[in-house]
Design an enzyme around this catalytic site. Structure first.
Site, PDB file in Angstrom:
ATOM      1  N   SER A  23       0.829  -1.205   0.000  1.00 35.91           N
ATOM      2  CA  SER A  23       0.000   0.000   0.000  1.00 35.91           C
ATOM      3  C   SER A  23       0.865   1.258   0.000  1.00 35.91           C
ATOM      4  CB  SER A  23      -0.887   0.012   1.244  1.00 35.91           C
ATOM      5  OG  SER A  23      -0.071   0.054   2.412  1.00 35.91           O
ATOM      6  N   CYS A  85       2.710  -7.133   1.537  1.00 34.35           N
ATOM      7  CA  CYS A  85       1.692  -6.492   2.364  1.00 34.35           C
ATOM      8  C   CYS A  85       0.795  -7.592   2.929  1.00 34.35           C
ATOM      9  CB  CYS A  85       0.883  -5.541   1.488  1.00 34.35           C
ATOM     10  SG  CYS A  85      -0.528  -4.795   2.317  1.00 34.35           S
ATOM     11  N   CYS A 198       2.360  -6.566   9.953  1.00 39.85           N
ATOM     12  CA  CYS A 198       2.182  -5.549   8.903  1.00 39.85           C
ATOM     13  C   CYS A 198       3.582  -5.141   8.485  1.00 39.85           C
ATOM     14  CB  CYS A 198       1.409  -4.352   9.451  1.00 39.85           C
ATOM     15  SG  CYS A 198       1.446  -2.886   8.383  1.00 39.85           S
ATOM     16  N   THR A 199       3.813  -5.026   7.192  1.00 34.88           N
ATOM     17  CA  THR A 199       5.181  -4.787   6.729  1.00 34.88           C
ATOM     18  C   THR A 199       5.685  -3.374   7.048  1.00 34.88           C
ATOM     19  OG1 THR A 199       4.312  -4.281   4.518  1.00 34.88           O
ATOM     20  CG2 THR A 199       5.075  -6.536   4.919  1.00 34.88           C
TER      21      THR A 199
HETATM   22  N1  DGL Z   1       1.891  -2.774   4.939  1.00 37.21           N
HETATM   23  C1  DGL Z   1       0.594  -3.329   4.965  1.00 37.21           C
HETATM   24  C2  DGL Z   1       0.528  -4.677   5.643  1.00 37.21           C
HETATM   25  O1  DGL Z   1       1.503  -5.400   5.671  1.00 37.21           O
HETATM   26  C3  DGL Z   1      -0.614  -2.504   5.220  1.00 37.21           C
HETATM   27  C4  DGL Z   1      -0.603  -1.178   5.823  1.00 37.21           C
HETATM   28  C5  DGL Z   1      -1.859  -0.428   5.433  1.00 37.21           C
HETATM   29  O2  DGL Z   1      -1.906  -0.004   4.287  1.00 37.21           O
HETATM   30  O3  DGL Z   1      -2.788  -0.322   6.242  1.00 37.21           O
HETATM   31  O4  DGL Z   1      -0.496  -5.084   6.118  1.00 37.21           O
END
Ligand code: DGL
Length: 283
Positions: A23, A85, A198-199
Site C-alpha cells: 500500500s 503487504c 504488517c510490513t
Molecule cells: N503494509 C501493509 C501490511 O503489511 C498494510 C498497511 C496499510 O496499508 O494499512 O499489512
C-alpha cells in the site's frame, strides 16, 4: 512402465524483474531482505500511496487495487510478484493467483507459526491492520496454529500506525503514544512474543523494543517474516530455473507522490532511486 509425462512448466526469463508491492512504503521492509538475499535480481517496487492505508478498507477494494497493480507489474514483464503487504495478501492473493496461474507469487502472512514455536508462555501478541485481523485467511491460520500448538493469540489492530510510518514519523511523540497503546496491553496479558503482522511495523521495531524495555524485564521475542519471504522467493525462482546472475537494480513507481517514494528509499534503506513523475498506465 514408462514415467508419467510431467506437466510443462512455462519457461521464465531469468533476466526479467521481480515485482514487489505494498500500500505504501511498508513493503520496503521486505524488499531489503530480498536485496540482501538476491542482490543480483532486478526489482520493480510499486507503492500504492494514493490508496494507502489499506488497513481500514473493505476486502473488495483492496482486491481491486491488487489486481490493478498486478496488471501494471505484469505489463512491465515481471517474472514473479511479491505481495509485500499482509493486508493485500489476505484480501487478494487468491484473486491474483487465479488471474496469473503460471506466475510465481509470494504473499506475506503474519508469522504465527514461528512465534508459537518461540513462545514459552504460550501467549503471543499479534500487531496488524484491522483488515488483516478480520480476514478469513488470517482467522483460519490463527485457528490452525492455535489448535496445533495450544498457543493463545491476542490480536491487536493498530489503526493509524502504518500512516505514521508512511509519513516518516518513526520517532514522533504520536507514534510513541500509539505504540504504547498497542504494545503494552499485550505484555500485560502475558505475551512473551510479538508478531509484526504488517510490513510497515519493522520500521518501528527499535521503538517497540524501547517501549518493552521500559515496561518489563521479561525477554520478549519479536517476529517478522521479511527474511522468510525472501527465502521463499529464492526457492520459487530456483524451482523455475529463473534466478538471475549479474548486477541487480531497483526501480520504483508510486500511485502517489513520486518524491515521497524516492525519499523513503533513501531514508529507510539508504538507496537512491529515481521514481518517474507520472504513471504511464493511469493507475
Ligand atoms: N503494509 C501493509 C501490511 O503489511 C498494510 C498497511 C496499510 O496499508 O494499512 O499489512
Amino acid at each position: 512402465m514408462s514415467a508419467l509425462p510431467q506437466p510443462l512448466m512455462t519457461p521464465i526469463d531469468a533476466n526479467a524483474p521481480v515485482g514487489v508491492f505494498d500500500s505504501g512504503v511498508g513493503g520496503l521492509s521486505v524488499l531489503r531482505h530480498i536485496r540482501a538475499r538476491l542482490p543480483q535480481e532486478r526489482l520493480v517496487y510499486f507503492s500504492d500511496a494514493r490508496f494507502a492505508p489499506y488497513g481500514g478498507r473493505p476486502e473488495h477494494e483492496i482486491e481491486a487495487r491488487a489486481l490493478a497493480i498486478g496488471a501494471f507489474l505484469v505489463g512491465h514483464g515481471v517474472k514473479a510478484i511479491v505481495v509485500a503487504c499482509n493486508t493485500a495478501t489476505a484480501a487478494a492473493i487468491a484473486a491474483l493467483r487465479s488471474a496469473y496461474p503460471s506466475l510465481p507469487l509470494v504473499g506475506v502472512e503474519p508469522g504465527l507459526k514461528p512465534a508459537a514455536a518461540l513462545s514459552a508462555t504460550k501467549i503471543v501478541g499479534v500487531l496488524a491492520t484491522e483488515a488483516t485481523l478480520a480476514s478469513k485467511k488470517f482467522l483460519a491460520l490463527r485457528d490452525t496454529i492455535s489448535a496445533a500448538t495450544q498457543v493463545r493469540f491476542v490480536l491487536q489492530g493498530c489503526a493509524g500506525l502504518a500512516d505514521q510510518v508512511e509519513a516518516g514519523a518513526l520517532e514522533s511523540p504520536a507514534t510513541q503514544l500509539l505504540l504504547q497503546r498497542y504494545v503494552l496491553p499485550l505484555l500485560d496479558q502475558g505475551a512473551d512474543t510479538l508478531v509484526l503482522g504488517c510490513t510497515h511495523y519493522p520500521f518501528v521495531r527499535d521503538q517497540i523494543v524501547q517501549i518493552i524495555a521500559a515496561h518489563t524485564a521479561r525477554p520478549i521475542g519479536i517476529v517478522d517474516t521479511g527474511a522468510a519471504v525472501a527465502q521463499q522467493l529464492e526457492r520459487l525462482l530456483a524451482g523455475h530455473a529463473a534466478l538471475r546472475t549479474g548486477a541487480g537494480h531497483v526501480a520504483g513507481f508510486s500511485s502517489g507522490a513520486p518524491a515521497a517514494l524516492a525519499d523513503a528509499f533513501r531514508t529507510l534503506l539508504g538507496v537512491a532511486i529515481e521514481v518517474p513523475p507520472a504513471l504511464p498506465d493511469r493507475l
